[in-house]
Design an enzyme around this catalytic site. Sequence first.
Site, PDB file in Angstrom:
ATOM      1  N   ASN A  41      -2.650  -4.691   7.592  1.00  0.00           N
ATOM      2  CA  ASN A  41      -2.024  -5.818   8.266  1.00  0.00           C
ATOM      3  C   ASN A  41      -1.391  -5.443   9.729  1.00  0.00           C
ATOM      4  O   ASN A  41      -1.357  -4.177  10.008  1.00  0.00           O
ATOM      5  CB  ASN A  41      -0.986  -6.146   7.444  1.00  0.00           C
ATOM      6  CG  ASN A  41       0.127  -5.087   7.108  1.00  0.00           C
ATOM      7  OD1 ASN A  41      -0.187  -3.940   7.057  1.00  0.00           O
ATOM      8  ND2 ASN A  41       1.485  -5.364   7.210  1.00  0.00           N
ATOM      9  N   GLU A  43       0.886  -7.194  12.370  1.00  0.00           N
ATOM     10  CA  GLU A  43       1.958  -8.219  12.655  1.00  0.00           C
ATOM     11  C   GLU A  43       2.229  -8.487  13.924  1.00  0.00           C
ATOM     12  O   GLU A  43       1.467  -7.957  15.149  1.00  0.00           O
ATOM     13  CB  GLU A  43       3.410  -7.818  12.183  1.00  0.00           C
ATOM     14  CG  GLU A  43       3.380  -7.498  10.810  1.00  0.00           C
ATOM     15  CD  GLU A  43       4.729  -7.077  10.039  1.00  0.00           C
ATOM     16  OE1 GLU A  43       4.957  -7.046   8.910  1.00  0.00           O
ATOM     17  OE2 GLU A  43       5.567  -6.673  11.018  1.00  0.00           O
ATOM     18  N   CYS A  52      -3.643 -10.305   8.026  1.00  0.00           N
ATOM     19  CA  CYS A  52      -3.476  -9.516   6.501  1.00  0.00           C
ATOM     20  C   CYS A  52      -4.392  -8.476   6.559  1.00  0.00           C
ATOM     21  O   CYS A  52      -5.753  -8.599   7.058  1.00  0.00           O
ATOM     22  CB  CYS A  52      -3.784 -10.494   5.383  1.00  0.00           C
ATOM     23  SG  CYS A  52      -2.457 -11.597   5.218  1.00  0.00           S
ATOM     24  N   GLU A  54      -6.549  -7.817   4.153  1.00  0.00           N
ATOM     25  CA  GLU A  54      -7.785  -8.048   3.574  1.00  0.00           C
ATOM     26  C   GLU A  54      -8.577  -8.911   4.611  1.00  0.00           C
ATOM     27  O   GLU A  54      -9.684  -8.769   4.554  1.00  0.00           O
ATOM     28  CB  GLU A  54      -7.397  -9.210   2.068  1.00  0.00           C
ATOM     29  CG  GLU A  54      -6.480  -8.797   1.015  1.00  0.00           C
ATOM     30  CD  GLU A  54      -5.119  -8.462   1.372  1.00  0.00           C
ATOM     31  OE1 GLU A  54      -4.235  -8.273   0.127  1.00  0.00           O
ATOM     32  OE2 GLU A  54      -4.680  -8.798   2.633  1.00  0.00           O
ATOM     33  N   CYS A  85      -2.372 -12.891  -0.603  1.00  0.00           N
ATOM     34  CA  CYS A  85      -1.638 -13.915  -0.304  1.00  0.00           C
ATOM     35  C   CYS A  85      -2.779 -15.177  -0.563  1.00  0.00           C
ATOM     36  O   CYS A  85      -4.063 -14.877  -0.759  1.00  0.00           O
ATOM     37  CB  CYS A  85      -1.286 -13.997   0.939  1.00  0.00           C
ATOM     38  SG  CYS A  85      -2.585 -14.483   2.365  1.00  0.00           S
ATOM     39  N   CYS A  88      -5.756 -15.273   1.664  1.00  0.00           N
ATOM     40  CA  CYS A  88      -6.494 -14.234   1.533  1.00  0.00           C
ATOM     41  C   CYS A  88      -7.619 -14.246   0.226  1.00  0.00           C
ATOM     42  O   CYS A  88      -8.806 -13.787   0.400  1.00  0.00           O
ATOM     43  CB  CYS A  88      -6.245 -12.817   1.618  1.00  0.00           C
ATOM     44  SG  CYS A  88      -5.749 -12.326   3.291  1.00  0.00           S
TER      45      CYS A  88
END
Length: 132
Positions: A41, A43, A52, A54, A85, A88
């Site tokens: 990830n 940010e 993310c 994934e 999530c 994803c």
Amino acid sequence: MRMTLSDAARAVRENAYAPYSGFKVGAAVRSASGRIHTGCNVENAAYPQGTCAEAGAIAAMVAAGDTRISEVFVIADAAEPVPPCGGCRQKLSEFAGAEVPVTMATTGGRTLTVPLGDLLPYAFDSGRMAGE
């Protein structure tokens, strides 16, 4: 020695850029060719602009020329295994069938493996598009 999905996800998790949440996630996907592709990830101060783990692994896979996922491994530092999530899950379903195993793990050693179809039972796919 061949690197496992678990090893790859654990290693890439350390590279996560999570200065705001402190919640580092690593993901590894094995493509149908057998190659492992990883992502972590990333940010951003403007939260919706983050990426993310994934999604990063999928992008790395496609950049390497692969388009089918045969296995997924995601790891985070949490008390319980953390699922991908919703976005994803949809991204994974673009490149993986409902039967593809998704292993969710904690840095403490807990794991849970479920088929992607159980995580996203009504995935949107091209078959749902008008005219197809």
